[in-house]
Design a protein around this motif. Structure first.
Motif, PDB file in Angstrom:
ATOM      1  N   LEU A 335      -0.531  -0.774  -1.481  1.00 14.75           N
ATOM      2  CA  LEU A 335       0.404   0.062  -0.731  1.00 14.75           C
ATOM      3  C   LEU A 335      -0.063   0.217   0.703  1.00 14.75           C
ATOM      4  O   LEU A 335      -1.271   0.377   0.964  1.00 14.75           O
ATOM      5  CB  LEU A 335       0.544   1.454  -1.359  1.00 14.75           C
ATOM      6  N   SER A 336       0.857   0.136   1.627  1.00 14.83           N
ATOM      7  CA  SER A 336       0.576   0.466   3.024  1.00 14.83           C
ATOM      8  C   SER A 336       1.578   1.526   3.454  1.00 14.83           C
ATOM      9  O   SER A 336       2.767   1.458   3.093  1.00 14.83           O
ATOM     10  CB  SER A 336       0.691  -0.773   3.922  1.00 14.83           C
ATOM     11  N   PHE A 337       1.097   2.521   4.208  1.00 18.00           N
ATOM     12  CA  PHE A 337       1.928   3.668   4.553  1.00 18.00           C
ATOM     13  C   PHE A 337       2.241   3.697   6.043  1.00 18.00           C
ATOM     14  O   PHE A 337       1.407   3.337   6.879  1.00 18.00           O
ATOM     15  CB  PHE A 337       1.217   4.973   4.152  1.00 18.00           C
ATOM     16  N   GLU A 338       3.463   4.104   6.366  1.00 11.86           N
ATOM     17  CA  GLU A 338       3.860   4.304   7.755  1.00 11.86           C
ATOM     18  C   GLU A 338       3.146   5.536   8.316  1.00 11.86           C
ATOM     19  O   GLU A 338       2.747   6.437   7.565  1.00 11.86           O
ATOM     20  CB  GLU A 338       5.374   4.515   7.854  1.00 11.86           C
ATOM     21  N   LYS A 339       3.004   5.571   9.632  1.00  7.86           N
ATOM     22  CA  LYS A 339       2.486   6.770  10.296  1.00  7.86           C
ATOM     23  C   LYS A 339       3.666   7.700  10.515  1.00  7.86           C
ATOM     24  O   LYS A 339       4.506   7.469  11.396  1.00  7.86           O
ATOM     25  CB  LYS A 339       1.827   6.403  11.617  1.00  7.86           C
ATOM     26  N   LEU A 340       3.737   8.755   9.695  1.00 11.11           N
ATOM     27  CA  LEU A 340       4.901   9.647   9.743  1.00 11.11           C
ATOM     28  C   LEU A 340       4.712  10.720  10.803  1.00 11.11           C
ATOM     29  O   LEU A 340       3.744  11.476  10.779  1.00 11.11           O
ATOM     30  CB  LEU A 340       5.126  10.305   8.382  1.00 11.11           C
ATOM     31  N   GLU A 341       5.663  10.767  11.723  1.00 13.55           N
ATOM     32  CA  GLU A 341       5.686  11.775  12.781  1.00 13.55           C
ATOM     33  C   GLU A 341       7.125  12.207  13.004  1.00 13.55           C
ATOM     34  O   GLU A 341       8.057  11.436  12.754  1.00 13.55           O
ATOM     35  CB  GLU A 341       5.101  11.225  14.089  1.00 13.55           C
ATOM     36  N   GLY A 342       7.318  13.424  13.469  1.00 16.75           N
ATOM     37  CA  GLY A 342       8.674  13.910  13.707  1.00 16.75           C
ATOM     38  C   GLY A 342       9.381  14.207  12.395  1.00 16.75           C
ATOM     39  O   GLY A 342       8.774  14.311  11.328  1.00 16.75           O
ATOM     40  N   GLY A 347      15.409   8.768   2.318  1.00 17.88           N
ATOM     41  CA  GLY A 347      15.905   7.413   2.538  1.00 17.88           C
ATOM     42  C   GLY A 347      15.178   6.671   3.635  1.00 17.88           C
ATOM     43  O   GLY A 347      15.300   5.444   3.741  1.00 17.88           O
ATOM     44  N   ASP A 348      14.422   7.396   4.485  1.00 18.85           N
ATOM     45  CA  ASP A 348      13.642   6.742   5.536  1.00 18.85           C
ATOM     46  C   ASP A 348      12.530   5.896   4.913  1.00 18.85           C
ATOM     47  O   ASP A 348      11.920   6.283   3.914  1.00 18.85           O
ATOM     48  CB  ASP A 348      13.000   7.771   6.475  1.00 18.85           C
ATOM     49  N   LYS A 349      12.258   4.750   5.531  1.00 17.81           N
ATOM     50  CA  LYS A 349      11.146   3.924   5.075  1.00 17.81           C
ATOM     51  C   LYS A 349       9.834   4.610   5.435  1.00 17.81           C
ATOM     52  O   LYS A 349       9.608   4.993   6.585  1.00 17.81           O
ATOM     53  CB  LYS A 349      11.189   2.542   5.717  1.00 17.81           C
ATOM     54  N   VAL A 350       8.957   4.764   4.451  1.00 18.43           N
ATOM     55  CA  VAL A 350       7.678   5.435   4.689  1.00 18.43           C
ATOM     56  C   VAL A 350       6.498   4.547   4.286  1.00 18.43           C
ATOM     57  O   VAL A 350       5.343   4.988   4.329  1.00 18.43           O
ATOM     58  CB  VAL A 350       7.605   6.780   3.933  1.00 18.43           C
ATOM     59  N   GLY A 351       6.771   3.320   3.903  1.00 18.44           N
ATOM     60  CA  GLY A 351       5.682   2.429   3.541  1.00 18.44           C
ATOM     61  C   GLY A 351       6.195   1.177   2.854  1.00 18.44           C
ATOM     62  O   GLY A 351       7.403   0.937   2.771  1.00 18.44           O
ATOM     63  N   THR A 352       5.241   0.392   2.370  1.00 19.43           N
ATOM     64  CA  THR A 352       5.544  -0.861   1.677  1.00 19.43           C
ATOM     65  C   THR A 352       4.617  -0.994   0.482  1.00 19.43           C
ATOM     66  O   THR A 352       3.447  -0.602   0.544  1.00 19.43           O
ATOM     67  CB  THR A 352       5.346  -2.072   2.615  1.00 19.43           C
ATOM     68  N   ILE A 353       5.138  -1.541  -0.603  1.00 21.00           N
ATOM     69  CA  ILE A 353       4.318  -1.787  -1.785  1.00 21.00           C
ATOM     70  C   ILE A 353       4.466  -3.262  -2.176  1.00 21.00           C
ATOM     71  O   ILE A 353       5.565  -3.802  -2.200  1.00 21.00           O
ATOM     72  CB  ILE A 353       4.707  -0.852  -2.949  1.00 21.00           C
ATOM     73  N   THR A 354       3.331  -3.899  -2.420  1.00 21.56           N
ATOM     74  CA  THR A 354       3.306  -5.316  -2.774  1.00 21.56           C
ATOM     75  C   THR A 354       2.645  -5.476  -4.135  1.00 21.56           C
ATOM     76  O   THR A 354       1.586  -4.890  -4.389  1.00 21.56           O
ATOM     77  CB  THR A 354       2.542  -6.137  -1.728  1.00 21.56           C
ATOM     78  N   PHE A 355       3.278  -6.265  -4.998  1.00 19.32           N
ATOM     79  CA  PHE A 355       2.750  -6.520  -6.332  1.00 19.32           C
ATOM     80  C   PHE A 355       2.299  -7.966  -6.427  1.00 19.32           C
ATOM     81  O   PHE A 355       2.981  -8.875  -5.945  1.00 19.32           O
ATOM     82  CB  PHE A 355       3.819  -6.241  -7.393  1.00 19.32           C
ATOM     83  N   LYS A 356       1.165  -8.180  -7.079  1.00 20.66           N
ATOM     84  CA  LYS A 356       0.644  -9.522  -7.280  1.00 20.66           C
ATOM     85  C   LYS A 356       0.247  -9.703  -8.738  1.00 20.66           C
ATOM     86  O   LYS A 356      -0.158  -8.750  -9.413  1.00 20.66           O
ATOM     87  CB  LYS A 356      -0.578  -9.787  -6.387  1.00 20.66           C
TER      88      LYS A 356
END
Length: 417
Positions: A335-342, A347-356
């Motif tokens: 998982l990688s997370f966005e830097k949330l500000e404001g 529904g806003d994108k707050v990160g990404t998850i990758t499966f392997k």
């Protein structure tokens, strides 16, 4: 099962698989892959072997390519020469002087495995058998066949036809995969026995074409394709199957009997279908309501403007699942997370998850906020500033930490002893 058999790129021995986990087939050369090109099982798949009448798949491919290129049409006449009628062995029952359209000739080629039809097509479209065979080899190179040589359009490999003609299970699979992209080919090889009309001695004559494809009788998911047999090739078959969700191509060369070649192909296809499992990507013990539905909370993402607040997040598609091959091992996630500000809104994108699975990416999805979270107002911001100042003196965290709640359950091997 042989220890040198290959499952998804690794030998059975290297994977430590048991006999119960592997397909039991008699063929000396074999491969099964899906329509996307994923190869699930191989046995000597790169080794050269005789393929007998499986050659006729390429004969059909070259003919249908000529149709697609506008060089000919499916209703173009195909006459039967003396040479074509005299080939012998597997035959569609054509006679010298017969005339049929190309589509009928393709049925005579593929359904009863007509050597006579193969030569008639080659002569009609290539001008000569030699010129047509040259096009067959050119097409093999175009499809990436690594070790294939055609020397005739029918696959006979003895007496006057003896030579260097050969292919591999891997190359045959590539040819089948390409051929099955053509609707005319698919229709012919899946249709079983049929009657066709030819013009004979100026009148229409009906010829019954009895299919050689016993796969259509022994397997409910069978959709073709082509048999082959000579003393050198042994009982061989290039088969296709579909369970409605996934199409498979099973190549078996030099099996132990004509009946066993179909059982080998069925075994390979059933083995793949049995070990493909639907793996839900969201697996969290915590849920919340988002967009009117209960969804799994896969992570809590820190908000940089607050000291102690996070935003609950779910997958952009909370019901997402991916088919995985259970013998290929367990699934991992990053998982990688966005830097949330404001202000953050549901529904806003707050990160990404990758499966392997076994270090190969199988899915990537966005993480989306399940809830709204406002940024601090002026007075709250002042309070946050002072608290961070004090925390700085004591070495305490300046903001909350993001937390992963999603789990990756073990991929269950359903058939292990």
């Amino acid at each position: 099962m042989r220890k040198a058999d290959v499952v998804l790129g690794q030998t059975v021995d290297a994977r430590g698989l048991s006999v119960a986990q592997c397909p039991s087939i008699d063929a000396e050369y074999a491969l099964v892959m899906d329509a996307e090109g994923t190869v699930y099982f191989e046995r000597n798949a790169q080794s050269p072997a005789q393929i007998a009448s499986i050659t006729k798949i390429m004969t059909a491919v070259v003919a249908l390519d000529a149709v697609e290129a506008g060089e000919t049409t499916l209703d173009a006449p195909v006459p039967v020469s003396a040479a074509a009628a005299a080939v012998g062995e597997s035959s569609a029952g054509l006679q010298e002087g017969d005339v049929m359209d190309l589509e009928t000739a393709l049925k005579a080629l593929l359904v009863p495995s007509g050597n006579d039809a193969a030569v008639a097509i080659a002569e009609a479209l290539g001008g000569s058998v030699e010129a047509f065979v040259e096009r067959m080899n050119e097409k093999a190179a175009e499809l990436g066949c690594a070790d294939t040589v055609y020397e005739n359009p029918h696959g006979l490999d003895y007496d006057q036809y003896a030579g260097d003609l050969h292919s591999t299970a891997a190359d045959v699979a590539a040819v089948v995969r390409h051929a099955m992209e053509n609707d005319v080919f698919r229709s012919i090889v899946s249709g079983g026995s049929t009657d066709v009309a030819v013009v004979r001695d100026g009148a229409e004559a009906t010829i019954h074409l009895e299919t050689t494809d016993g796969f259509l009788d022994v397997y409910e998911h069978a959709i073709g394709v082509k048999t082959g047999f000579t003393a050198l090739a042994g009982p061989s078959f290039a088969g296709a199957a579909s369970d409605g969700a996934r199409e498979l191509y099973a190549i078996v060369l030099n099996s132990s009997s004509e009946a066993q070649r179909f059982e080998d192909a069925k075994t390979l296809c059933e083995w793949v279908y049995e070990h493909l499992v639907s793996y839900p990507l969201a697996n969290s013990p915590e849920t919340t309501t988002y967009d009117g539905a209960e969804v799994p909370v896969v992570a809590e993402v820190a908000h940089e403007d607050w000291i102690d607040k996070t935003v609950r997040a779910t997958l952009s598609d909370p019901d997402a699942a991916v088919d995985v091959f259970d013998l290929n091992g367990n699934v991992s996630q990053t998982l990688s997370f966005e830097k949330l500000e404001g202000d953050v809104r549901a529904g806003d994108k707050v990160g990404t998850i990758t499966f392997k699975q076994r270090n190969e990416e199988i899915a990537t999805l966005d993480l989306v906020a399940c809830e709204d979270l406002d940024a601090p107002d002026f007075f709250e911001g002042v309070g946050v500033w002072w608290e961070r100042l004090l925390r700085g003196f004591s070495g305490q965290p300046q903001s909350a930490s993001s937390v992963t709640l999603n789990e990756t359950p073990l991929v269950v091997d359903k058939t292990a002893a």
